[in-house]
Design a protein around this motif. Structure first.
Motif, short mmCIF file in Angstrom:
data_model
loop_
_atom_site.label_atom_id
_atom_site.label_comp_id
_atom_site.label_asym_id
_atom_site.label_seq_id
_atom_site.Cartn_x
_atom_site.Cartn_y
_atom_site.Cartn_z
N PRO A 1 -77.35 -67.40 -57.55
CA PRO A 1 -78.41 -68.41 -57.51
C PRO A 1 -79.27 -68.34 -58.76
O PRO A 1 -79.44 -67.28 -59.35
N GLY A 2 -79.79 -69.46 -59.16
CA GLY A 2 -80.65 -69.50 -60.33
C GLY A 2 -80.79 -70.91 -60.83
O GLY A 2 -80.01 -71.79 -60.45
N ASP A 3 -81.78 -71.11 -61.69
CA ASP A 3 -81.95 -72.43 -62.25
C ASP A 3 -80.88 -72.69 -63.30
O ASP A 3 -80.07 -71.81 -63.64
N PHE A 4 -80.86 -73.89 -63.82
CA PHE A 4 -79.83 -74.29 -64.77
C PHE A 4 -79.79 -73.36 -65.99
O PHE A 4 -78.72 -72.88 -66.38
N ALA A 5 -80.94 -73.08 -66.59
CA ALA A 5 -80.98 -72.24 -67.79
C ALA A 5 -80.41 -70.85 -67.53
O ALA A 5 -79.65 -70.32 -68.34
N ALA A 6 -80.74 -70.26 -66.41
CA ALA A 6 -80.24 -68.93 -66.06
C ALA A 6 -78.72 -68.98 -65.87
O ALA A 6 -78.01 -68.06 -66.28
N GLN A 7 -78.23 -70.04 -65.25
CA GLN A 7 -76.78 -70.15 -65.05
C GLN A 7 -76.04 -70.36 -66.37
O GLN A 7 -74.95 -69.83 -66.56
N VAL A 8 -76.64 -71.11 -67.28
CA VAL A 8 -76.02 -71.29 -68.60
C VAL A 8 -75.90 -69.93 -69.29
O VAL A 8 -74.83 -69.58 -69.81
N GLU A 9 -76.97 -69.16 -69.30
CA GLU A 9 -76.96 -67.85 -69.96
C GLU A 9 -75.88 -66.94 -69.38
O GLU A 9 -75.11 -66.33 -70.12
N LEU A 10 -75.82 -66.84 -68.06
CA LEU A 10 -74.83 -65.97 -67.43
C LEU A 10 -73.41 -66.50 -67.63
O LEU A 10 -72.47 -65.71 -67.83
N SER A 11 -73.24 -67.80 -67.61
CA SER A 11 -71.91 -68.38 -67.84
C SER A 11 -71.40 -68.02 -69.23
O SER A 11 -70.21 -67.68 -69.41
#
Length: 140
Positions: A49-59
């Protein structure tokens, strides 16, 4: 291969794509390596779970790991496919900053697809890549 071994072409007849985080064309000598979609997940593949920016970073960290698994790095990437749930200009700005942070002014070609949803509930972003293994590189 260093980023200098990639040839980036942004023809003057086309708009400048670099503010949006990509180049029109990238070529490089060597063997093509395909990296499947990477997303913000835990070690079992469950979306984090996370906002868009956090998901981009982890991706992008997952993409770096997938490339590392075949002996390559982000400097070998010539093309990205990005998939954004409920795409809007604010998300484009977040993605552009993430791309510039990783690729600087040597941006890969990219296609961004705005989508209604991705494979698993909670996924907001996914990235796949084409990379090039330099000629004579003995790694797998």
């Amino acid at each position: 291969m260093t980023s200098d071994q990639r040839t980036i072409t942004n023809p003057p007849a086309l708009h400048d794509p670099t503010p949006f985080g990509y180049s029109h064309a990238v070529s490089a000598p060597g063997e093509l390596v395909v990296i499947g979609g990477q997303y913000a997940s835990d070690a079992t593949g469950v979306p984090v779970p996370g906002d868009f920016a956090a998901q981009v970073e982890l991706s992008f960290e997952r993409l770096r790991s997938a490339l590392g698994g075949v002996g390559l790095g982000l400097e070998h990437v010539v093309r990205l496919g990005t998939f954004v749930v409920d795409h809007d200009l604010a998300k484009l700005e977040v993605l552009g900053k993430a791309l510039h942070a990783r690729f600087g002014d040597r941006l890969p070609a990219q296609t961004l697809s705005g989508v209604a949803s991705l494979a698993l509930p909670g996924m907001l972003f996914e990235v796949d890549a084409l990379a090039v293994r330099p000629p004579g590189d003995p790694r797998p």
